[in-house]
Write an enzyme that holds these catalytic residues in place. Structure first.
Site, PDB file in Angstrom:
ATOM      1  N   GLY A 103      36.133  34.884  38.596  1.00 34.58           N
ATOM      2  CA  GLY A 103      36.637  35.807  37.574  1.00 34.58           C
ATOM      3  C   GLY A 103      36.017  37.184  37.700  1.00 34.58           C
ATOM      4  O   GLY A 103      35.556  37.773  36.721  1.00 34.58           O
ATOM      5  N   ALA A 104      36.031  37.717  38.917  1.00 33.51           N
ATOM      6  CA  ALA A 104      35.344  39.001  39.162  1.00 33.51           C
ATOM      7  C   ALA A 104      36.317  40.173  39.258  1.00 33.51           C
ATOM      8  O   ALA A 104      35.975  41.227  39.785  1.00 33.51           O
ATOM      9  CB  ALA A 104      34.504  38.899  40.429  1.00 33.51           C
ATOM     10  N   SER A 105      37.539  40.002  38.750  1.00 31.58           N
ATOM     11  CA  SER A 105      38.519  41.089  38.835  1.00 31.58           C
ATOM     12  C   SER A 105      38.257  42.185  37.812  1.00 31.58           C
ATOM     13  O   SER A 105      38.685  43.323  37.984  1.00 31.58           O
ATOM     14  CB  SER A 105      39.931  40.534  38.609  1.00 31.58           C
ATOM     15  OG  SER A 105      39.985  39.844  37.383  1.00 31.58           O
TER      16      SER A 105
ATOM     17  N   SER B 289      28.674  31.366  25.762  1.00 33.47           N
ATOM     18  CA  SER B 289      28.973  32.354  24.714  1.00 33.47           C
ATOM     19  C   SER B 289      28.159  32.039  23.478  1.00 33.47           C
ATOM     20  O   SER B 289      27.839  30.879  23.206  1.00 33.47           O
ATOM     21  CB  SER B 289      30.455  32.312  24.350  1.00 33.47           C
ATOM     22  OG  SER B 289      30.683  33.098  23.194  1.00 33.47           O
TER      23      SER B 289
ATOM     24  N   TYR C 174      37.760  26.994  22.628  1.00 33.36           N
ATOM     25  CA  TYR C 174      36.842  27.896  23.347  1.00 33.36           C
ATOM     26  C   TYR C 174      35.371  27.521  23.054  1.00 33.36           C
ATOM     27  O   TYR C 174      34.555  27.423  23.973  1.00 33.36           O
ATOM     28  CB  TYR C 174      37.136  29.335  22.926  1.00 33.36           C
ATOM     29  CG  TYR C 174      36.318  30.387  23.645  1.00 33.36           C
ATOM     30  CD1 TYR C 174      36.600  30.733  24.963  1.00 33.36           C
ATOM     31  CD2 TYR C 174      35.275  31.045  22.999  1.00 33.36           C
ATOM     32  CE1 TYR C 174      35.852  31.712  25.619  1.00 33.36           C
ATOM     33  CE2 TYR C 174      34.528  32.023  23.641  1.00 33.36           C
ATOM     34  CZ  TYR C 174      34.820  32.353  24.958  1.00 33.36           C
ATOM     35  OH  TYR C 174      34.080  33.314  25.598  1.00 33.36           O
TER      36      TYR C 174
ATOM     37  N   LYS D  88      32.463  26.221  25.627  1.00 35.36           N
ATOM     38  CA  LYS D  88      31.226  26.974  25.850  1.00 35.36           C
ATOM     39  C   LYS D  88      29.997  26.158  25.442  1.00 35.36           C
ATOM     40  O   LYS D  88      28.909  26.326  26.018  1.00 35.36           O
ATOM     41  CB  LYS D  88      31.275  28.306  25.096  1.00 35.36           C
ATOM     42  CG  LYS D  88      32.341  29.262  25.649  1.00 35.36           C
ATOM     43  CD  LYS D  88      32.088  29.600  27.103  1.00 35.36           C
ATOM     44  CE  LYS D  88      33.025  30.640  27.676  1.00 35.36           C
ATOM     45  NZ  LYS D  88      32.758  30.941  29.088  1.00 35.36           N
TER      46      LYS D  88
ATOM     47  N   ILE E 205      31.013  41.394  23.680  1.00 31.96           N
ATOM     48  CA  ILE E 205      30.928  42.369  24.766  1.00 31.96           C
ATOM     49  C   ILE E 205      32.276  43.085  24.876  1.00 31.96           C
ATOM     50  O   ILE E 205      33.333  42.444  24.748  1.00 31.96           O
ATOM     51  CB  ILE E 205      30.615  41.648  26.110  1.00 31.96           C
ATOM     52  CG1 ILE E 205      29.425  40.677  25.965  1.00 31.96           C
ATOM     53  CG2 ILE E 205      30.385  42.656  27.232  1.00 31.96           C
ATOM     54  CD1 ILE E 205      28.104  41.296  25.566  1.00 31.96           C
TER      55      ILE E 205
HETATM   56  P1  NAP Z   1      38.129  38.956  31.006  1.00 32.97           P
HETATM   57  O1  NAP Z   1      37.937  40.428  31.049  1.00 32.97           O
HETATM   58  O2  NAP Z   1      39.282  38.395  30.257  1.00 32.97           O
HETATM   59  O3  NAP Z   1      38.145  38.392  32.537  1.00 32.97           O
HETATM   60  C1  NAP Z   1      38.311  37.027  32.762  1.00 32.97           C
HETATM   61  C2  NAP Z   1      38.195  36.745  34.241  1.00 32.97           C
HETATM   62  O4  NAP Z   1      38.394  35.329  34.456  1.00 32.97           O
HETATM   63  C3  NAP Z   1      39.246  37.462  35.069  1.00 32.97           C
HETATM   64  O5  NAP Z   1      38.662  37.869  36.292  1.00 32.97           O
HETATM   65  C4  NAP Z   1      40.276  36.377  35.325  1.00 32.97           C
HETATM   66  O6  NAP Z   1      41.009  36.574  36.536  1.00 32.97           O
HETATM   67  C5  NAP Z   1      39.388  35.160  35.458  1.00 32.97           C
HETATM   68  N1  NAP Z   1      40.115  33.902  35.279  1.00 32.97           N
HETATM   69  C6  NAP Z   1      40.875  33.520  34.231  1.00 32.97           C
HETATM   70  N2  NAP Z   1      41.396  32.287  34.458  1.00 32.97           N
HETATM   71  C7  NAP Z   1      40.951  31.892  35.676  1.00 32.97           C
HETATM   72  C8  NAP Z   1      41.144  30.750  36.476  1.00 32.97           C
HETATM   73  N3  NAP Z   1      41.902  29.703  36.079  1.00 32.97           N
HETATM   74  N4  NAP Z   1      40.547  30.683  37.684  1.00 32.97           N
HETATM   75  C9  NAP Z   1      39.778  31.700  38.106  1.00 32.97           C
HETATM   76  N5  NAP Z   1      39.564  32.828  37.412  1.00 32.97           N
HETATM   77  C10 NAP Z   1      40.140  32.923  36.199  1.00 32.97           C
HETATM   78  O7  NAP Z   1      36.838  38.210  30.397  1.00 32.97           O
HETATM   79  P2  NAP Z   1      35.350  38.719  30.098  1.00 32.97           P
HETATM   80  O8  NAP Z   1      35.295  39.209  28.718  1.00 32.97           O
HETATM   81  O9  NAP Z   1      34.859  39.564  31.203  1.00 32.97           O
HETATM   82  O10 NAP Z   1      34.601  37.311  30.100  1.00 32.97           O
HETATM   83  C11 NAP Z   1      33.957  36.776  31.236  1.00 32.97           C
HETATM   84  C12 NAP Z   1      33.227  35.514  30.815  1.00 32.97           C
HETATM   85  O11 NAP Z   1      32.304  35.826  29.756  1.00 32.97           O
HETATM   86  C13 NAP Z   1      34.147  34.430  30.268  1.00 32.97           C
HETATM   87  O12 NAP Z   1      33.663  33.148  30.652  1.00 32.97           O
HETATM   88  C14 NAP Z   1      34.017  34.599  28.773  1.00 32.97           C
HETATM   89  O13 NAP Z   1      34.316  33.412  28.080  1.00 32.97           O
HETATM   90  C15 NAP Z   1      32.553  34.992  28.654  1.00 32.97           C
HETATM   91  N6  NAP Z   1      32.220  35.699  27.413  1.00 32.97           N
HETATM   92  C16 NAP Z   1      32.804  36.894  27.091  1.00 32.97           C
HETATM   93  C17 NAP Z   1      32.444  37.532  25.909  1.00 32.97           C
HETATM   94  C18 NAP Z   1      33.033  38.844  25.490  1.00 32.97           C
HETATM   95  O14 NAP Z   1      32.747  39.297  24.372  1.00 32.97           O
HETATM   96  N7  NAP Z   1      33.846  39.501  26.306  1.00 32.97           N
HETATM   97  C19 NAP Z   1      31.499  36.942  25.070  1.00 32.97           C
HETATM   98  C20 NAP Z   1      30.924  35.740  25.422  1.00 32.97           C
HETATM   99  C21 NAP Z   1      31.281  35.128  26.602  1.00 32.97           C
HETATM  100  P3  NAP Z   1      42.449  37.323  36.522  1.00 32.97           P
HETATM  101  O15 NAP Z   1      42.153  38.793  36.490  1.00 32.97           O
HETATM  102  O16 NAP Z   1      43.083  36.886  37.805  1.00 32.97           O
HETATM  103  O17 NAP Z   1      43.167  36.850  35.300  1.00 32.97           O
END
Ligand code: NAP
Length: 244
Positions: free
Chosen positions: A10-12, A139, A152, A156, A185
């Protein structure tokens, strides 16, 4: 850490992209994944622009055949995998009474089972090398729960059990497995929160702000560095002081 190889799921964009850039800045070769062929290309372009090296790869973490194939490719191309960051994650929010089975399954499959499959495959390479660093992204809501997110939060919370058990299994092989539990975040995942909801959330954050993606990337960098070699099975909360 120069010469090490890392796989970041998920590094996009968002947190995964920031982790990829931070590790690459330390000299780590980064395999950056997304669900599409081109998804992580911008991340790798940014890595190369900052003088690092890496490769963009398509990976759906729910597809174990695809995961196994990628690990075979990494072994063939590099002969090593030092770091795994299980970051890929999704939400499918809704109140429990109306939540469909498919919304439960897809979130558990991506966030929890996907992390398990990648960790299982990574552990095979790391065990042979007698070295490895794994960070699973959980999370704050995995610890405290959140209405509208039973799927979710369960995924987590499951990450904690996965992390602690794998840490015990792999400790003797010099492989550490830890979790990072971000608070709120600024990313695509939280972009849709209405202003009122944001204000309510901030009431619970002593630092009074959302975290940045770099806040998480630096925490991950520490845990995957050689300096964190005696830390395993732990959860590092990065949440601006937000506790239950
Ligand atoms: P994001 O911007 O929505 O990015 C999610 C990433 O996961 C994207 O690169 C996406 O790829 C990839 N992904 C989704 N489904 C996938 C699959 N089936 N196989 C492989 N890759 C997949 O999310 P983020 O906010 O950066 O969150 C990253 C992590 O941190 C997640 O685990 C999230 O639960 C956790 N987190 C986030 C927050 C927050 O506040 N943002 C808080 C706590 C925890 P595509 O671009 O191809 O869709």
């Amino acid at each position: 850490m120069k010469g090490q190889v890392a796989l970041i799921t998920g590094a996009s964009r968002g947190i995964g992209q920031a982790i990829a850039l931070r590790l690459a800045a330390e000299g780590v070769y980064v395999v950056a994944t997304a669900t599409t062929d081109i998804g992580a290309e911008a991340t790798v372009a940014a890595i190369i622009a900052q003088g690092g090296a890496g490769k963009a790869v398509k990976l759906d973490v729910t597809n174990s055949a695809e995961v196994e194939a990628l690990f075979k490719t990494i072994t063939a191309e590099h002969g090593r995998l030092d770091i795994l960051v299980n970051n890929a994650g999704i939400t499918k929010d809704g109140l429990m009474m109306r939540m469909k089975d498919s919304d439960w399954d897809s979130v558990i499959d991506t966030n929890l089972k996907g992390s398990f499959i990648c960790l299982r495959e990574a552990s095979k390479i790391m065990t042979k090398a007698r070295y490895g660093r794994v960070v699973n992204i959980s999370s704050v809501v995995g610890e405290m729960g959140n209405p509208g997110q039973v799927n979710y939060c369960a995924s987590k919370a499951g990450i904690f059990g996965l992390t602690k058990s794998a840490a015990r299994e792999l400790a003797k092989r010099n492989i550490t497995v830890n979790a990072v539990a971000p608070g709120f975040i600024e990313t695509d995942m939280t972009a849709d929160l209405p202003e009122k909801g944001r204000e309510a959330l901030m009431q619970n954050v002593p630092m009074g702000r959302f975290g940045s993606i770099e806040d998480i990337a630096y925490a991950v960098l520490f845990l995957v560095s050689p300096h964190a070699g005696y830390i395993t099975g732990q959860v590092l909360s990065v949440n601006g002081g937000m506790y239950m």
